[in-house]
Design a protein around this motif. Structure first.
Motif, PDB file in Angstrom:
ATOM      1  N   LEU A   1      13.403  -0.115   6.214  1.00 47.17           N
ATOM      2  CA  LEU A   1      12.992   0.757   5.117  1.00 47.17           C
ATOM      3  C   LEU A   1      13.884   0.554   3.896  1.00 47.17           C
ATOM      4  O   LEU A   1      13.399   0.484   2.756  1.00 47.17           O
ATOM      5  CB  LEU A   1      13.031   2.217   5.559  1.00 47.17           C
ATOM      6  CG  LEU A   1      12.641   3.258   4.511  1.00 47.17           C
ATOM      7  CD1 LEU A   1      11.227   3.010   3.977  1.00 47.17           C
ATOM      8  CD2 LEU A   1      12.746   4.676   5.096  1.00 47.17           C
ATOM      9  N   SER A   2      15.178   0.440   4.118  1.00 48.53           N
ATOM     10  CA  SER A   2      16.102   0.201   3.012  1.00 48.53           C
ATOM     11  C   SER A   2      15.802  -1.129   2.334  1.00 48.53           C
ATOM     12  O   SER A   2      15.812  -1.234   1.100  1.00 48.53           O
ATOM     13  CB  SER A   2      17.541   0.221   3.529  1.00 48.53           C
ATOM     14  OG  SER A   2      18.453  -0.073   2.488  1.00 48.53           O
ATOM     15  N   SER A   3      15.523  -2.143   3.130  1.00 48.36           N
ATOM     16  CA  SER A   3      15.179  -3.461   2.593  1.00 48.36           C
ATOM     17  C   SER A   3      13.866  -3.400   1.816  1.00 48.36           C
ATOM     18  O   SER A   3      13.737  -4.010   0.751  1.00 48.36           O
ATOM     19  CB  SER A   3      15.074  -4.462   3.738  1.00 48.36           C
ATOM     20  OG  SER A   3      14.676  -5.736   3.265  1.00 48.36           O
ATOM     21  N   PHE A   4      12.906  -2.661   2.333  1.00 48.98           N
ATOM     22  CA  PHE A   4      11.601  -2.496   1.683  1.00 48.98           C
ATOM     23  C   PHE A   4      11.758  -1.879   0.288  1.00 48.98           C
ATOM     24  O   PHE A   4      11.208  -2.378  -0.691  1.00 48.98           O
ATOM     25  CB  PHE A   4      10.708  -1.625   2.560  1.00 48.98           C
ATOM     26  CG  PHE A   4       9.453  -1.132   1.901  1.00 48.98           C
ATOM     27  CD1 PHE A   4       8.404  -1.995   1.614  1.00 48.98           C
ATOM     28  CD2 PHE A   4       9.317   0.221   1.579  1.00 48.98           C
ATOM     29  CE1 PHE A   4       7.229  -1.527   1.019  1.00 48.98           C
ATOM     30  CE2 PHE A   4       8.164   0.700   0.987  1.00 48.98           C
ATOM     31  CZ  PHE A   4       7.113  -0.180   0.704  1.00 48.98           C
ATOM     32  N   VAL A   5      12.510  -0.808   0.206  1.00 49.51           N
ATOM     33  CA  VAL A   5      12.720  -0.137  -1.082  1.00 49.51           C
ATOM     34  C   VAL A   5      13.393  -1.097  -2.064  1.00 49.51           C
ATOM     35  O   VAL A   5      13.004  -1.173  -3.241  1.00 49.51           O
ATOM     36  CB  VAL A   5      13.558   1.138  -0.901  1.00 49.51           C
ATOM     37  CG1 VAL A   5      13.934   1.734  -2.261  1.00 49.51           C
ATOM     38  CG2 VAL A   5      12.795   2.164  -0.071  1.00 49.51           C
TER      39      VAL A   5
ATOM     40  N   GLU B   1      -5.714  -1.608   5.317  1.00 50.35           N
ATOM     41  CA  GLU B   1      -5.192  -2.326   6.469  1.00 50.35           C
ATOM     42  C   GLU B   1      -3.687  -2.590   6.398  1.00 50.35           C
ATOM     43  O   GLU B   1      -3.165  -3.457   7.105  1.00 50.35           O
ATOM     44  CB  GLU B   1      -5.952  -3.644   6.678  1.00 50.35           C
ATOM     45  CG  GLU B   1      -7.449  -3.432   6.908  1.00 50.35           C
ATOM     46  CD  GLU B   1      -8.195  -4.738   7.099  1.00 50.35           C
ATOM     47  OE1 GLU B   1      -7.580  -5.813   6.938  1.00 50.35           O
ATOM     48  OE2 GLU B   1      -9.393  -4.682   7.422  1.00 50.35           O
ATOM     49  N   ALA B   2      -2.986  -1.832   5.566  1.00 47.07           N
ATOM     50  CA  ALA B   2      -1.528  -2.001   5.471  1.00 47.07           C
ATOM     51  C   ALA B   2      -0.777  -0.949   6.277  1.00 47.07           C
ATOM     52  O   ALA B   2       0.455  -0.991   6.349  1.00 47.07           O
ATOM     53  CB  ALA B   2      -1.085  -1.935   4.008  1.00 47.07           C
ATOM     54  N   GLU B   3      -1.508  -0.017   6.894  1.00 49.74           N
ATOM     55  CA  GLU B   3      -0.833   1.106   7.535  1.00 49.74           C
ATOM     56  C   GLU B   3       0.078   0.681   8.688  1.00 49.74           C
ATOM     57  O   GLU B   3       1.149   1.277   8.892  1.00 49.74           O
ATOM     58  CB  GLU B   3      -1.832   2.156   8.011  1.00 49.74           C
ATOM     59  CG  GLU B   3      -2.951   1.642   8.884  1.00 49.74           C
ATOM     60  CD  GLU B   3      -4.197   1.311   8.095  1.00 49.74           C
ATOM     61  OE1 GLU B   3      -5.292   1.412   8.666  1.00 49.74           O
ATOM     62  OE2 GLU B   3      -4.069   0.937   6.916  1.00 49.74           O
ATOM     63  N   SER B   4      -0.300  -0.342   9.448  1.00 49.50           N
ATOM     64  CA  SER B   4       0.544  -0.756  10.570  1.00 49.50           C
ATOM     65  C   SER B   4       1.874  -1.333  10.073  1.00 49.50           C
ATOM     66  O   SER B   4       2.943  -1.089  10.673  1.00 49.50           O
ATOM     67  CB  SER B   4      -0.185  -1.781  11.444  1.00 49.50           C
ATOM     68  OG  SER B   4      -0.500  -2.947  10.705  1.00 49.50           O
ATOM     69  N   ASN B   5       1.827  -2.077   8.968  1.00 47.37           N
ATOM     70  CA  ASN B   5       3.060  -2.618   8.397  1.00 47.37           C
ATOM     71  C   ASN B   5       3.933  -1.520   7.812  1.00 47.37           C
ATOM     72  O   ASN B   5       5.163  -1.551   7.952  1.00 47.37           O
ATOM     73  CB  ASN B   5       2.741  -3.664   7.338  1.00 47.37           C
ATOM     74  CG  ASN B   5       2.247  -4.970   7.942  1.00 47.37           C
ATOM     75  OD1 ASN B   5       2.376  -5.197   9.140  1.00 47.37           O
ATOM     76  ND2 ASN B   5       1.672  -5.831   7.118  1.00 47.37           N
TER      77      ASN B   5
ATOM     78  N   GLY C   1       9.249  -5.766   5.645  1.00 50.43           N
ATOM     79  CA  GLY C   1       9.675  -5.069   4.446  1.00 50.43           C
ATOM     80  C   GLY C   1       9.588  -5.867   3.161  1.00 50.43           C
ATOM     81  O   GLY C   1       9.971  -5.377   2.093  1.00 50.43           O
ATOM     82  N   THR C   2       9.093  -7.102   3.228  1.00 50.88           N
ATOM     83  CA  THR C   2       8.887  -7.867   1.997  1.00 50.88           C
ATOM     84  C   THR C   2       7.571  -7.441   1.361  1.00 50.88           C
ATOM     85  O   THR C   2       6.696  -6.845   2.011  1.00 50.88           O
ATOM     86  CB  THR C   2       8.853  -9.381   2.282  1.00 50.88           C
ATOM     87  OG1 THR C   2       7.754  -9.663   3.157  1.00 50.88           O
ATOM     88  CG2 THR C   2      10.154  -9.834   2.922  1.00 50.88           C
ATOM     89  N   VAL C   3       7.410  -7.722   0.059  1.00 50.86           N
ATOM     90  CA  VAL C   3       6.174  -7.371  -0.640  1.00 50.86           C
ATOM     91  C   VAL C   3       5.732  -8.554  -1.500  1.00 50.86           C
ATOM     92  O   VAL C   3       6.554  -9.354  -1.954  1.00 50.86           O
ATOM     93  CB  VAL C   3       6.351  -6.120  -1.539  1.00 50.86           C
ATOM     94  CG1 VAL C   3       6.580  -4.872  -0.705  1.00 50.86           C
ATOM     95  CG2 VAL C   3       7.495  -6.312  -2.530  1.00 50.86           C
TER      96      VAL C   3
END
Length: 350
Positions: A111-115, A96-100, A61-63
């Motif tokens: 998901l909450s962390s990602f947002v 190639e980001a779909e799996s992540n 979930g990091t970017v």
């Protein structure tokens, strides 16, 4: 309700519909730096929104920047977009980001962390919002995709949240009710002309764009959210003598791809005969050795006119680095003259 009120309401409704189709969106990939096209080279007066590609997610979930070497360029992009009153939307996901993305969406905690991480990234680096770019979506991903869209919309309140969708594989993977919560939806189309085609067909055309938009709207996505993505490149095929003719594989350019600006410079010579195909509403250029299929001024104008007449969100172009700088042949100017006629499109004096 009296007659004056009804008349006023109708007039306001018509004005709102007319004003809806006013977005001119330019995609700006991070790899533009490697062709020496930087933030300072963008003609900000020609666009309303810039979509920066991209930041990439991890399964946790990091970017982060897809290319850290573009961080300084992005800083300039954020600053110059703000100075020029242009919205800067940061695309998250991509190739190639779909799996992540699937791993993120499958866990409520992740998901909450990602947002939260997306929100923090924008606050730290700049930007007005985010675009979800989840490619190669399948029906198995439908619930997770909708969940991620809703989480971004809810978690980034006050920011612009959009998505780019790929309807060529079908619309079953997309839930219209989730997409209809977005600020707008970029509709990306696949290349129609490939080496596997036995004869030359348009790679993209005004007709194929309209058909795709109709399919998306038929799936329940609100028309006023749609922005088709127009290709700013042509594709060349050796030995072809026009639409319907056979070919011998890719022709000149980078694996057969030619930026629109390069095409216009080539066509200054008598080597190519350029025509507009009325049946498909697309362009084709023929020389002694190859044919090039592309979207030019007539076809792009037809797309913009359709978007305007249907009250859609606007038109997006892929990508900003490939347009011609001369207003008379610029595809951005072509779109702008239809959707934003009040803008000054004259070339600046040197």
């Amino acid at each position: 309700m009296n007659f004056k009120v009804i008349t006023l309401a109708l007039a306001m409704g018509a004005a709102m519909a007319q004003a809806a189709a006013d977005k001119v969106i330019g995609f700006y990939p991070y790899w533009s730096q490697y062709s020496q096209f930087y933030a300072k080279d963008i003609r900000y007066n020609l666009v309303t929104d810039i979509h920066y590609m991209s930041i990439t997610p991890t399964a946790e979930g990091t970017v982060a920047f897809a290319d850290e070497y573009d961080a300084d360029n992005f800083k300039n992009l954020a600053s110059m977009s703000k100075e020029n009153g242009v919205k800067l939307i940061v695309s998250v996901g991509g190739m190639e980001a779909e799996s992540n993305l699937k791993a993120i969406a499958s866990s409520d905690e992740t998901l909450s962390s990602f947002v939260s991480n997306v929100k923090d990234w924008i606050a730290t680096n700049g930007g007005d919002g985010v675009e979800l770019d989840w490619q190669n979506l399948t029906t198995d991903d439908s619930e997770d995709y909708a969940k991620m869209v809703n989480a971004l919309v809810d978690g980034l309140s006050g920011s612009t949240v959009t998505a780019v969708i790929y309807p060529a594989a079908g619309m079953d993977a997309y839930k219209a009710e989730a997409l209809n919560r977005l600020a707008y939806v970029d509709v990306f189309m696949t290349d129609l002309m490939t080496e596997s085609e036995s004869s030359l067909v348009p790679n993209q055309s005004a007709n194929s764009v309209q058909e795709t938009l109709d399919a998306v709207a038929s799936a329940g996505v609100n028309k006023d959210l749609l922005a088709p993505v127009v290709f700013m490149y042509g594709k060349s095929f050796a030995g072809a003598k026009g639409l319907g003719s056979s070919h011998q594989g890719v022709g000149s350019g980078n694996e057969g791809y030619l930026p629109y600006a390069e095409l216009m410079n080539r066509f200054d010579t008598p080597d190519y005969t350029v025509t507009f195909d009325e049946a498909s509403k697309s362009e084709v250029a023929v020389s002694e050795t190859e044919s090039i299929v592309f979207m030019g001024i007539p076809s792009v104008k037809a797309v913009a006119q359709h978007v305007k007449s249907e009250g859609m969100a606007g038109v997006a172009v892929y990508d900003l680095s490939q347009d011609h700088y001369e207003p008379i042949v610029s595809l951005l100017v072509t779109v702008g003259l239809e959707l934003r006629p009040g803008v000054n499109y004259k070339a600046s004096k040197k």
